[in-house]
Motif scaffolding. Structure first.
Motif: not given
Length: 427
Positions: A217-242
């Motif tokens: 599938v094709v999808h999109e993540f848009v992340i705007d989290a300036p206070s973020l301390e811990r990040l986990k991304i597991v993405d086996y799609s054809l999408g993009s991350r902004i």
């Protein structure tokens, strides 16, 4: 039981909170006069219809009556495990009618082949009644409809959406944006969830977990989290991350991607102290020229064919690295050629001045593995411990044979302790 009856009410309520379902909690009323009304103040109720041997109507009646009689002003946890016999949202509607002061709400729907396959819609009334005090909301295998009116969760700090189906992008994005103090967000997507764009714009967010197992599938993540301390991304799609903000507070990042569109994401994680990386089969997946000055702990997955290039580039760009672990966390894809050390053109002759521990898991004795170990031993000037773990038991003679491949004279740090062990743990 007589001894328990002499305990203070607070202690007994804590004990009752650990019972597996509300059915067991309510049944304690028959023990004695001391226990007759105690259950009504229990701060945690779990309604699990798999504990019921009756039909759907009787289970819903039990939920209705027990919630009417329950007198605790605040429920710390209200947990529903449905699908064996109930299979509808009626039970949740009843909960909204009787309980408005809930701190944690958990709704899990069983989707096993033996259960009802009717989608369970979380009713709007459930949100509108209990949203004021709600601090944690966990939804598994439910249908989330778009809100019929503006909603706000002023106290919600934890939100977990696992295998949830949506009416569209706006339903989940409105939910996230309605949580002004949210600190933890976990979204695990499922097939056919109708979600193509997930927008995470939460200034207060500290922990974020995004998991997408579908690879077509094709999808999109848009992340705007300036206070973020811990990040986990597991993405086996054809999408993009902004990434729309600089995540300068990141401490721990786990990045497991299939799409090669990773440069912008990794570029925003230069402040991370701990990294897990499994990057796709692309030489361009890792951004060139980024310096990870804060990186102390690094784990590299070896399932992808370009893991050697990723390893060398991260080592080159991490001057303060203290701990390195190399392990295959995923199965090799069939038909893919495995990397060869001689084909890796990025091997420089430089020192790792800070590296103190090195671990290689599932060592099979291949020439590439030997070259990697020898390379680390050769450039790590302050290495204290190097551990090589095999998937099969190794006897004393085998250890001596393996030690010959890495003599003390070939190590930059003569004080380094080289250890071999057997690990049968499944990653």
């Amino acid at each position: 039981m007589d001894r328990l009856s002499y305990l203070h009410d607070e202690v007994l309520l804590d004990i009752l909170s650990f019972l597996p379902s509300a059915k067991e909690v309510v049944s304690t009323m028959v023990l004695s006069k001391r226990w007759r009304f105690l259950w009504k103040m229990v701060p945690r109720l779990v309604y699990d219809d798999s504990y019921q041997t009756t039909e759907k109507g009787n289970f819903s009646t039990f939920v209705d009556r027990s919630l009417v009689l329950h007198k605790a002003p605040v429920l710390e946890t209200l947990h529903f495990k449905l699908g064996k016999i109930s299979g509808s949202g009626y039970t949740l509607v009843s909960a909204a009618d009787y309980k408005s002061c809930v701190r944690e709400l958990v709704v899990e729907i069983d989707i096993s082949p033996s259960s009802s396959q009717t989608p369970v819609v979380v009713p709007w009334s459930l949100y509108s009644r209990i949203c004021t005090m709600l601090a944690s909301l966990i939804l598994h295998n439910v249908v989330l409809v778009e809100f019929s009116a503006p909603v706000s969760f002023p106290s919600l700090k934890e939100l977990e959406l696992k295998s949830v189906k949506y009416s569209g992008n706006e339903s989940v994005n409105k939910l996230i944006s309605s949580c002004p103090v949210l600190e933890y967000l976990a979204v695990e997507q499922c097939k056919g969830d109708n979600l193509t764009t997930l927008r995470v714009r939460v200034p207060s967010l500290k922990r974020l977990s995004l998991i997408e197992h579908e690879n077509n599938v094709v999808h999109e993540f848009v992340i705007d989290a300036p206070s973020l301390e811990r990040l986990k991304i597991v993405d086996y799609s054809l999408g993009s991350r902004i990434v729309e903000s600089n995540m300068s507070r990141i401490i721990t990042a786990s990045i497991d991607l299939w799409s090669p569109q990773t440069e912008q994401l990794l570029d925003s994680l230069t402040s991370a102290k701990s990294f897990f990386l499994c990057l796709p089969n692309s030489k361009d997946a890792y951004p060139v020229g980024r310096i990870f000055r804060s990186l102390v702990h690094l784990t590299i997955c070896t399932c992808e064919t370009e893991w050697l290039n990723v390893l060398i580039r991260v080592l080159r760009d991490s001057p303060n690295l203290k701990s390195l672990k190399i392990q295959k966390y995923h199965c090799f894809r069939s038909g893919e050629r495995r990397p060869c050390w001689k084909e890796t053109s990025l091997v420089p002759e430089y020192l790792l001045p800070s590296l103190e521990t090195f671990e290689l898991v599932d060592y099979g004795g291949t020439e590439t593995e030997k070259e990697v170990v020898a390379f680390i031993l050769r450039i790590a000037s302050c290495l204290k411990q190097a551990t090589i773990k095999t998937s099969k038991p190794i006897d004393h003679d085998k250890k001596l044979e393996m030690l010959k491949d890495f003599p003390v004279s070939s190590r930059r740090s003569p004080a380094c302790l080289l250890a071999f062990s057997w690990s049968c743990a499944i990653p």
